[in-house]
Design a protein around this motif. Structure first.
Motif, mmCIF file in Angstrom:
data_model
loop_
_atom_site.group_PDB
_atom_site.id
_atom_site.type_symbol
_atom_site.label_atom_id
_atom_site.label_comp_id
_atom_site.label_asym_id
_atom_site.label_seq_id
_atom_site.Cartn_x
_atom_site.Cartn_y
_atom_site.Cartn_z
ATOM 1 N N LEU A 1 0.833 -1.198 0.000
ATOM 2 C CA LEU A 1 0.000 0.000 0.000
ATOM 3 C C LEU A 1 0.867 1.246 0.000
ATOM 4 C CD1 LEU A 1 -2.738 1.525 0.416
ATOM 5 C CD2 LEU A 1 -2.367 1.200 2.879
ATOM 6 N N THR A 2 0.542 2.173 -0.898
ATOM 7 C CA THR A 2 1.205 3.473 -0.933
ATOM 8 C C THR A 2 0.144 4.577 -0.911
ATOM 9 O OG1 THR A 2 1.264 3.437 -3.360
ATOM 10 C CG2 THR A 2 3.222 2.629 -2.197
ATOM 11 N N THR A 3 0.593 5.781 -0.621
ATOM 12 C CA THR A 3 -0.294 6.940 -0.592
ATOM 13 C C THR A 3 0.512 8.189 -0.913
ATOM 14 O OG1 THR A 3 -1.957 8.142 0.711
ATOM 15 C CG2 THR A 3 0.005 7.375 1.895
ATOM 16 N N HIS A 4 -0.176 9.245 -1.245
ATOM 17 C CA HIS A 4 0.451 10.563 -1.341
ATOM 18 C C HIS A 4 -0.619 11.628 -1.167
ATOM 19 C CE1 HIS A 4 -0.752 10.435 -5.644
ATOM 20 N NE2 HIS A 4 -0.686 11.752 -5.577
ATOM 21 N N ARG B 1 4.774 12.380 -0.990
ATOM 22 C CA ARG B 1 4.704 10.920 -0.880
ATOM 23 C C ARG B 1 5.392 10.469 0.404
ATOM 24 N NH1 ARG B 1 3.066 8.869 -5.729
ATOM 25 N NH2 ARG B 1 3.083 10.352 -7.442
ATOM 26 N N PRO C 1 6.561 2.384 1.171
ATOM 27 C CA PRO C 1 5.144 2.024 1.270
ATOM 28 C C PRO C 1 4.680 2.077 2.730
ATOM 29 C CG PRO C 1 6.267 0.506 -0.203
ATOM 30 C CD PRO C 1 7.336 1.355 0.445
ATOM 31 N N HIS D 1 -0.915 -4.041 -5.814
ATOM 32 C CA HIS D 1 -0.448 -2.750 -5.306
ATOM 33 C C HIS D 1 -1.670 -1.855 -5.183
ATOM 34 C CE1 HIS D 1 1.583 1.345 -6.318
ATOM 35 N NE2 HIS D 1 1.294 1.254 -5.032
ATOM 36 N N TYR D 2 -1.950 -1.404 -3.982
ATOM 37 C CA TYR D 2 -3.022 -0.448 -3.753
ATOM 38 C C TYR D 2 -2.392 0.909 -3.498
ATOM 39 C CZ TYR D 2 -6.382 -4.258 -3.288
ATOM 40 O OH TYR D 2 -7.186 -5.337 -3.522
ATOM 41 N N HIS D 3 -2.958 1.936 -4.137
ATOM 42 C CA HIS D 3 -2.474 3.305 -3.960
ATOM 43 C C HIS D 3 -3.685 4.175 -3.651
ATOM 44 C CE1 HIS D 3 0.199 6.707 -4.331
ATOM 45 N NE2 HIS D 3 -0.660 7.287 -5.144
ATOM 46 N N PRO E 1 -4.427 7.929 -2.768
ATOM 47 C CA PRO E 1 -3.979 9.310 -2.599
ATOM 48 C C PRO E 1 -5.076 10.201 -2.025
ATOM 49 C CG PRO E 1 -4.554 8.926 -4.869
ATOM 50 C CD PRO E 1 -4.766 7.626 -4.146
ATOM 51 N N ARG F 1 -8.691 5.062 -6.169
ATOM 52 C CA ARG F 1 -7.679 3.998 -6.179
ATOM 53 C C ARG F 1 -6.739 4.290 -7.339
ATOM 54 N NH1 ARG F 1 -7.641 -2.580 -6.758
ATOM 55 N NH2 ARG F 1 -5.371 -2.661 -6.717
ATOM 56 N N SER G 1 -2.648 4.088 -9.110
ATOM 57 C CA SER G 1 -1.766 3.015 -9.566
ATOM 58 C C SER G 1 -0.333 3.278 -9.136
ATOM 59 C CB SER G 1 -1.832 2.895 -11.068
ATOM 60 O OG SER G 1 -1.482 4.117 -11.687
#
Length: 118
Positions: free
Chosen positions: A5-8, A46, A50, A100-102, A104, A116, A118
């Motif tokens: 999992l990532t985010t920004h 960011r 992750p 991979h879940y992103h 933001p 959701r 990419s």
């Protein structure tokens, strides 16, 4: 490859990445929330890694809490207290343990959106 999992965070009011936003990640089960990670966004908005890396990733329900109020105050966008947006929770599910879940956050003082990515 195992999932992660990532985010920004993007500041849509100023048109820049939102640096310095504190983010907490919780695993949600029924009415129970268990904090499993906390981080802060870098100059690109960011996280440096992750927020939920492959080694500990698991399918389930999660909640990201973005401490937007602190960021809005620090950038002079807060307005009157109490803030319209302070802590922004986003609850979401991750079903595929190999994906991979992103997730933001697009943020302004009076609104936000997510998707959701990419």
């Amino acid at each position: 490859m195992p999932g992660y999992l990532t985010t920004h965070v993007l500041d849509t009011a100023r048109g820049v990445p939102a640096e310095g936003v504190r983010i907490a990640l919780y695993r949600v089960s029924g009415n129970s929330h268990r904090k499993i990670a906390e981080t802060v966004t870098n100059a690109d908005g960011r996280t440096d890694a992750p927020i939920l890396p492959a080694g500990i990733f698991a399918a389930g329900t999660y909640e990201l809490v973005f401490f937007a109020g602190d960021y809005l105050r620090a950038t002079g966008q807060a307005g009157a207290e109490p803030l319209f947006l302070d802590e922004v929770p986003i609850r979401f599910g991750m079903a595929d343990p190999e994906a991979h879940y992103h997730v933001p956050l697009l943020l302004s003082p009076y609104g936000y959106s997510t998707y959701r990515g990419s």
